[in-house]
Design a protein around this motif. Sequence first.
Motif, PDB file in Angstrom:
ATOM      1  N   LEU A 158       0.694  -1.362  -0.019  1.00 11.82           N
ATOM      2  CA  LEU A 158      -0.114  -0.031  -0.141  1.00 11.82           C
ATOM      3  C   LEU A 158       0.852   1.330   0.099  1.00 11.82           C
ATOM      4  O   LEU A 158       0.476   2.339  -0.597  1.00 11.82           O
ATOM      5  N   GLY A 159       1.891   1.273   0.892  1.00 11.95           N
ATOM      6  CA  GLY A 159       3.023   2.543   0.777  1.00 11.95           C
ATOM      7  C   GLY A 159       3.538   2.543  -0.615  1.00 11.95           C
ATOM      8  O   GLY A 159       3.679   3.708  -0.945  1.00 11.95           O
ATOM      9  N   SER A 160       3.969   1.633  -1.295  1.00 11.00           N
ATOM     10  CA  SER A 160       4.339   1.650  -2.616  1.00 11.00           C
ATOM     11  C   SER A 160       3.408   2.071  -3.597  1.00 11.00           C
ATOM     12  O   SER A 160       3.690   3.147  -4.528  1.00 11.00           O
ATOM     13  N   LEU A 161       2.181   1.830  -3.401  1.00 14.91           N
ATOM     14  CA  LEU A 161       1.162   2.520  -4.591  1.00 14.91           C
ATOM     15  C   LEU A 161       0.929   3.787  -4.064  1.00 14.91           C
ATOM     16  O   LEU A 161       0.907   4.588  -4.975  1.00 14.91           O
ATOM     17  N   VAL A 162       1.061   4.155  -2.905  1.00 13.74           N
ATOM     18  CA  VAL A 162       0.823   5.832  -2.445  1.00 13.74           C
ATOM     19  C   VAL A 162       2.052   6.490  -2.987  1.00 13.74           C
ATOM     20  O   VAL A 162       1.766   7.750  -3.703  1.00 13.74           O
ATOM     21  N   VAL A 163       3.276   5.925  -2.871  1.00 17.86           N
ATOM     22  CA  VAL A 163       4.482   6.662  -3.298  1.00 17.86           C
ATOM     23  C   VAL A 163       4.516   6.613  -4.860  1.00 17.86           C
ATOM     24  O   VAL A 163       4.711   7.611  -5.494  1.00 17.86           O
ATOM     25  N   LEU A 164       3.890   5.558  -5.367  1.00 19.39           N
ATOM     26  CA  LEU A 164       3.870   5.524  -6.883  1.00 19.39           C
ATOM     27  C   LEU A 164       2.834   6.788  -7.363  1.00 19.39           C
ATOM     28  O   LEU A 164       3.343   7.367  -8.296  1.00 19.39           O
ATOM     29  N   TRP A 165       1.693   6.836  -6.829  1.00 23.15           N
ATOM     30  CA  TRP A 165       1.025   7.716  -7.064  1.00 23.15           C
ATOM     31  C   TRP A 165       1.265   9.068  -7.091  1.00 23.15           C
ATOM     32  O   TRP A 165       1.348  10.073  -7.931  1.00 23.15           O
ATOM     33  N   TRP A 166       1.814   9.412  -6.036  1.00 19.76           N
ATOM     34  CA  TRP A 166       2.427  10.599  -5.486  1.00 19.76           C
ATOM     35  C   TRP A 166       3.568  11.122  -6.604  1.00 19.76           C
ATOM     36  O   TRP A 166       3.728  12.107  -7.208  1.00 19.76           O
ATOM     37  N   GLY A 167       4.488  10.338  -6.812  1.00 18.16           N
ATOM     38  CA  GLY A 167       5.647  10.341  -7.827  1.00 18.16           C
ATOM     39  C   GLY A 167       5.251  10.477  -9.135  1.00 18.16           C
ATOM     40  O   GLY A 167       5.752  11.422  -9.823  1.00 18.16           O
ATOM     41  N   VAL A 168       4.166   9.733  -9.798  1.00 20.47           N
ATOM     42  CA  VAL A 168       3.602   9.968 -10.953  1.00 20.47           C
ATOM     43  C   VAL A 168       3.014  11.413 -11.231  1.00 20.47           C
ATOM     44  O   VAL A 168       3.179  12.044 -12.006  1.00 20.47           O
ATOM     45  N   ARG A 169       2.420  11.760 -10.088  1.00 11.85           N
ATOM     46  CA  ARG A 169       1.668  12.942 -10.226  1.00 11.85           C
ATOM     47  C   ARG A 169       2.513  14.238 -10.285  1.00 11.85           C
ATOM     48  O   ARG A 169       2.411  15.024 -11.101  1.00 11.85           O
ATOM     49  N   ARG A 170       3.621  14.248  -9.337  1.00  5.36           N
ATOM     50  CA  ARG A 170       4.652  15.030  -8.981  1.00  5.36           C
ATOM     51  C   ARG A 170       5.317  14.996 -10.473  1.00  5.36           C
ATOM     52  O   ARG A 170       5.825  16.266 -11.184  1.00  5.36           O
ATOM     53  N   GLY A 171       5.717  13.921 -10.896  1.00  5.59           N
ATOM     54  CA  GLY A 171       6.629  13.984 -12.355  1.00  5.59           C
ATOM     55  C   GLY A 171       5.754  14.560 -13.575  1.00  5.59           C
ATOM     56  O   GLY A 171       6.825  14.783 -14.353  1.00  5.59           O
ATOM     57  N   LEU A 172       4.678  14.176 -13.493  1.00  6.32           N
ATOM     58  CA  LEU A 172       3.923  14.618 -14.730  1.00  6.32           C
ATOM     59  C   LEU A 172       3.282  16.058 -14.547  1.00  6.32           C
ATOM     60  O   LEU A 172       2.480  16.809 -15.316  1.00  6.32           O
ATOM     61  N   GLU A 173       3.816  16.661 -13.577  1.00  3.59           N
ATOM     62  CA  GLU A 173       3.186  18.227 -13.219  1.00  3.59           C
ATOM     63  C   GLU A 173       3.759  19.192 -14.225  1.00  3.59           C
ATOM     64  O   GLU A 173       2.985  20.124 -14.638  1.00  3.59           O
ATOM     65  N   PRO A 174       4.953  19.259 -14.743  1.00  2.00           N
ATOM     66  CA  PRO A 174       5.297  19.956 -15.727  1.00  2.00           C
ATOM     67  C   PRO A 174       4.336  19.802 -17.276  1.00  2.00           C
ATOM     68  O   PRO A 174       4.225  20.709 -17.796  1.00  2.00           O
ATOM     69  N   LEU A 175       4.005  18.595 -17.328  1.00  2.43           N
ATOM     70  CA  LEU A 175       3.382  18.001 -18.541  1.00  2.43           C
ATOM     71  C   LEU A 175       1.783  18.904 -18.390  1.00  2.43           C
ATOM     72  O   LEU A 175       1.189  19.424 -19.190  1.00  2.43           O
ATOM     73  N   GLN A 176       1.399  18.583 -17.021  1.00  2.00           N
ATOM     74  CA  GLN A 176      -0.157  19.176 -16.904  1.00  2.00           C
ATOM     75  C   GLN A 176       0.218  20.742 -17.026  1.00  2.00           C
ATOM     76  O   GLN A 176      -1.053  21.445 -17.502  1.00  2.00           O
ATOM     77  N   LYS A 177       1.100  21.574 -16.463  1.00  2.00           N
ATOM     78  CA  LYS A 177       1.162  22.853 -16.775  1.00  2.00           C
ATOM     79  C   LYS A 177       1.081  23.232 -18.158  1.00  2.00           C
ATOM     80  O   LYS A 177       0.467  24.221 -18.633  1.00  2.00           O
ATOM     81  N   LEU A 178       2.057  22.716 -18.973  1.00  2.00           N
ATOM     82  CA  LEU A 178       1.985  22.859 -20.382  1.00  2.00           C
ATOM     83  C   LEU A 178       0.776  22.701 -21.095  1.00  2.00           C
ATOM     84  O   LEU A 178       0.562  23.408 -21.856  1.00  2.00           O
ATOM     85  N   PHE A 179       0.031  21.554 -20.699  1.00  2.00           N
ATOM     86  CA  PHE A 179      -1.232  21.334 -21.010  1.00  2.00           C
ATOM     87  C   PHE A 179      -2.186  22.405 -20.742  1.00  2.00           C
ATOM     88  O   PHE A 179      -3.138  22.804 -21.790  1.00  2.00           O
ATOM     89  N   ARG A 180      -2.243  23.158 -19.619  1.00  2.00           N
ATOM     90  CA  ARG A 180      -3.133  24.186 -19.344  1.00  2.00           C
ATOM     91  C   ARG A 180      -2.885  25.456 -20.154  1.00  2.00           C
ATOM     92  O   ARG A 180      -3.787  26.132 -20.330  1.00  2.00           O
ATOM     93  N   GLU A 181      -1.485  25.723 -20.226  1.00  2.00           N
ATOM     94  CA  GLU A 181      -1.045  26.784 -21.085  1.00  2.00           C
ATOM     95  C   GLU A 181      -1.567  26.848 -22.534  1.00  2.00           C
ATOM     96  O   GLU A 181      -1.888  27.653 -23.107  1.00  2.00           O
ATOM     97  N   LEU A 182      -1.512  25.562 -23.109  1.00  2.00           N
ATOM     98  CA  LEU A 182      -1.923  25.181 -24.413  1.00  2.00           C
ATOM     99  C   LEU A 182      -3.350  25.485 -24.552  1.00  2.00           C
ATOM    100  O   LEU A 182      -3.964  25.942 -25.623  1.00  2.00           O
ATOM    101  N   GLN A 183      -4.123  25.172 -23.579  1.00  2.00           N
ATOM    102  CA  GLN A 183      -5.522  25.201 -23.593  1.00  2.00           C
ATOM    103  C   GLN A 183      -5.902  26.559 -23.609  1.00  2.00           C
ATOM    104  O   GLN A 183      -6.900  27.193 -24.150  1.00  2.00           O
ATOM    105  N   LEU A 184      -5.205  27.692 -22.863  1.00  2.00           N
ATOM    106  CA  LEU A 184      -5.344  28.967 -22.572  1.00  2.00           C
ATOM    107  C   LEU A 184      -5.413  29.656 -23.815  1.00  2.00           C
ATOM    108  O   LEU A 184      -5.842  30.674 -24.380  1.00  2.00           O
ATOM    109  N   ARG A 185      -4.204  29.116 -24.687  1.00  2.00           N
ATOM    110  CA  ARG A 185      -4.181  29.989 -26.052  1.00  2.00           C
ATOM    111  C   ARG A 185      -5.029  29.506 -26.891  1.00  2.00           C
ATOM    112  O   ARG A 185      -5.476  29.868 -28.004  1.00  2.00           O
TER     113      ARG A 185
END
Length: 185
Positions: A158-185
Amino acid sequence: MSLRSRLLAMLSLSLIILWLTVAMLMYLHLGNKVSETLDQRLAASANMVAGLISQQPEPFSQVSREPLLMSPLSEGVACQIRSAAGEILMQTAGPRGASLSNAKPGFTTRTVAGEKWRLYTLEQDGLQITTADRVTERRQLENGIILVMVVPFSLALLGSLVVLWWGVRRGLEPLQKLFRELQLR
């Protein structure tokens, strides 16, 4: 389905399958090792009794009316000493009056007095020395050991799954920001 959701699903499923495979292998190996260890304990007990008999053989030269050795702390263990003729010379307070002995030396599993017992019989100097464990108590010990293994293993998964979820979320944050910026344009 978003990229993050697919990545989380694939990694989580892979991690769960890997951990469950390792858990199953550990379970099978641990069960065998516990059984082997308990069998070794039975054999060592019989050999210890045989060593004691060889040092003081006099009490075993005749059949006594009340062949009780001593009451063990657990009702799930027993020891019985029989003559070559099959008479019970001495025994612990296990399944009283029932013959634990088997014709062949070695390990067996038998039903004695309505309960399954794991037996080890040793022949020495015309005597049969049988030590026994109740199978239900062996299973309880195995299950207790496995439970002690499963709880930390489950928490780690369970701890590994939580850390995995957190890591993927944090790791993909730059892509999420880029996606939001492209949507605003």
